[in-house]
Design an enzyme around this catalytic site. Sequence first.
Site, short mmCIF file in Angstrom:
data_model
loop_
_atom_site.label_atom_id
_atom_site.label_comp_id
_atom_site.label_asym_id
_atom_site.label_seq_id
_atom_site.Cartn_x
_atom_site.Cartn_y
_atom_site.Cartn_z
N GLY A 14 -9.54 -0.68 -3.51
CA GLY A 14 -9.49 -2.06 -3.00
C GLY A 14 -9.61 -2.09 -1.48
N ARG A 28 -15.44 6.66 16.67
CA ARG A 28 -15.43 6.75 18.14
C ARG A 28 -14.69 8.00 18.62
NH1 ARG A 28 -16.14 0.90 20.58
NH2 ARG A 28 -18.19 0.59 19.65
N ARG A 75 -14.68 0.94 -7.04
CA ARG A 75 -13.86 1.76 -7.92
C ARG A 75 -14.87 2.59 -8.71
NH1 ARG A 75 -8.80 -0.04 -6.83
NH2 ARG A 75 -8.57 -2.27 -6.49
N ASP A 106 -4.03 5.51 -3.84
CA ASP A 106 -3.73 6.79 -4.49
C ASP A 106 -4.89 7.30 -5.36
OD1 ASP A 106 -3.27 4.75 -6.23
OD2 ASP A 106 -1.30 5.44 -6.91
N GLY A 107 -5.66 6.38 -5.97
CA GLY A 107 -6.83 6.79 -6.76
C GLY A 107 -7.84 7.49 -5.86
N SER A 108 -8.01 6.98 -4.66
CA SER A 108 -8.95 7.57 -3.69
C SER A 108 -8.46 8.95 -3.27
CB SER A 108 -9.08 6.68 -2.46
OG SER A 108 -9.22 5.35 -2.85
N THR A 128 -4.47 0.44 1.68
CA THR A 128 -4.28 -0.42 0.51
C THR A 128 -3.24 -1.47 0.86
OG1 THR A 128 -3.31 -0.58 -1.70
CG2 THR A 128 -2.72 1.37 -0.43
N ASP A 130 -1.17 -2.66 -1.11
CA ASP A 130 0.00 -2.55 -2.00
C ASP A 130 1.20 -1.80 -1.41
OD1 ASP A 130 -1.52 -3.85 -3.83
OD2 ASP A 130 -1.74 -2.19 -5.23
N ASP A 132 1.81 1.29 -1.71
CA ASP A 132 2.33 2.09 -2.83
C ASP A 132 1.99 3.56 -2.73
OD1 ASP A 132 -0.37 1.84 -3.21
OD2 ASP A 132 -0.26 1.37 -5.34
N ARG A 174 0.51 -4.01 -8.70
CA ARG A 174 0.58 -3.67 -10.13
C ARG A 174 1.81 -2.85 -10.44
NH1 ARG A 174 -5.55 -1.75 -10.42
NH2 ARG A 174 -4.83 -0.91 -8.47
N GLU A 190 13.75 -18.10 -3.73
CA GLU A 190 14.97 -18.20 -4.54
C GLU A 190 15.12 -16.97 -5.43
OE1 GLU A 190 13.43 -20.89 -3.47
OE2 GLU A 190 15.23 -21.69 -2.53
N ARG A 214 23.50 -28.72 -6.69
CA ARG A 214 24.10 -28.97 -5.36
C ARG A 214 23.07 -29.62 -4.42
NH1 ARG A 214 23.52 -23.01 -4.36
NH2 ARG A 214 22.14 -22.95 -2.56
N HIS A 252 -7.10 -12.41 -4.82
CA HIS A 252 -7.79 -11.59 -3.82
C HIS A 252 -7.75 -12.15 -2.41
CE1 HIS A 252 -9.23 -9.76 -7.50
NE2 HIS A 252 -9.52 -8.69 -6.78
O1 F6P Z 1 -4.83 -1.89 -5.11
C1 F6P Z 1 -5.03 -3.10 -4.48
C2 F6P Z 1 -5.13 -4.22 -5.49
O2 F6P Z 1 -5.42 -5.39 -4.75
C3 F6P Z 1 -3.93 -4.43 -6.39
O3 F6P Z 1 -2.87 -5.11 -5.77
C4 F6P Z 1 -4.53 -5.20 -7.51
O4 F6P Z 1 -3.78 -5.05 -8.68
C5 F6P Z 1 -5.89 -4.56 -7.65
O5 F6P Z 1 -6.19 -4.00 -6.38
C6 F6P Z 1 -7.01 -5.47 -8.07
O6 F6P Z 1 -8.16 -4.71 -8.18
P1 F6P Z 1 -9.63 -5.28 -8.35
O7 F6P Z 1 -10.00 -5.98 -7.08
O8 F6P Z 1 -10.46 -4.08 -8.61
O9 F6P Z 1 -9.56 -6.23 -9.51
#
Ligand code: F6P
Length: 322
Positions: A14, A28, A75, A106-108, A128, A130, A132, A174, A190, A214, A252
Amino acid sequence: MKPVQKIAVLTSGGDAPGMNAAIRAVVRKGIFHGLKVYGVFHGYNGLIRGELREMKLGSVADIVHRGGTILKTARCDEMFTEEGQREAAHQLLDKGIDALVVIGGDGSYRGAQTLSKLGINVIGLPGTIDNDIVGTDLTIGFDTAVNTVVDAVSKLRDTATSHERTFLVEVMGRNCGDIALRAGLAIGAESILIPEISFDLKEISEKLLRGYHRGKNHSIIIVAEGAGNIWDISSELQEVSGLDNRVTILGHIQRGGAPSAMDALLGATMGSKAVEVLMEGKFEVMISYSNNQVIERPLEIAFGPKDSFDQKLYDLANELAI
Ligand code: F6P
């Protein structure tokens, strides 16, 4: 050991705001030190097809403040096949590239690790929204995404207060609730629903009703996409609480826009660090932001056990939203 002369950089997975700042820094800084720098277009897909172009100083002009990635991204299913991996490595070896900088999630990093096993020198940069990736406190793009959510929710609040409604706002993440948690705390949500912590809609409903009795006339609930199906959560909450609610999925929009100053700085410092590290002949490392410093760490850390979840921040968000 042969000194590094030719390097390549690619973005994968992403897109994230600040990736362009990182690309610019790699290009650079590399040229500054006399290296030839190649851009790989369209992520690992492009690498497999040999889409490499030499980058000049001007190739990265006027991009530092732009979202997305000028190198494009994808991807790539082929990178999960042995044939694809061999072809990707072959393209780099064939063109005499000494090291590859991979900017992504992490996939990359998994793709980078595979290439490393095939004899390619790799360095990972965490890009990313995320946040993560294990082994770094921050990833490039996360801060901008949090700010985007804060901005969007403050607009939604106007409608929520005017209509005296509950809004459920789905944000990206995710497997990781960091965007939800940070943005939720920043806007005083909240409730915050995240994949790391199980939740009870009855309790959430009781909290909503307590506030309602309240005199509170609206509520914002932030839901990370990995926490559950937002439409199911919405209808169940409506049933349990008897309160009308609306769902907004930010989607997105969270990946776009100009990088925040923090992400542009991360891009610049991490990209630059990657070049320093590869010139020192250190590979199979990731660049990490740790305790306010940009450092290198072994790439395999990224595949280790998940960093501890920020329970304190989560508890604080709950304490402040009684
Ligand atoms: O990893 C980044 C991310 O934006 C996630 O938060 C989301 O679940 C995913 O990519 C969406 O991926 P795609 O754009 O391939 O649908």
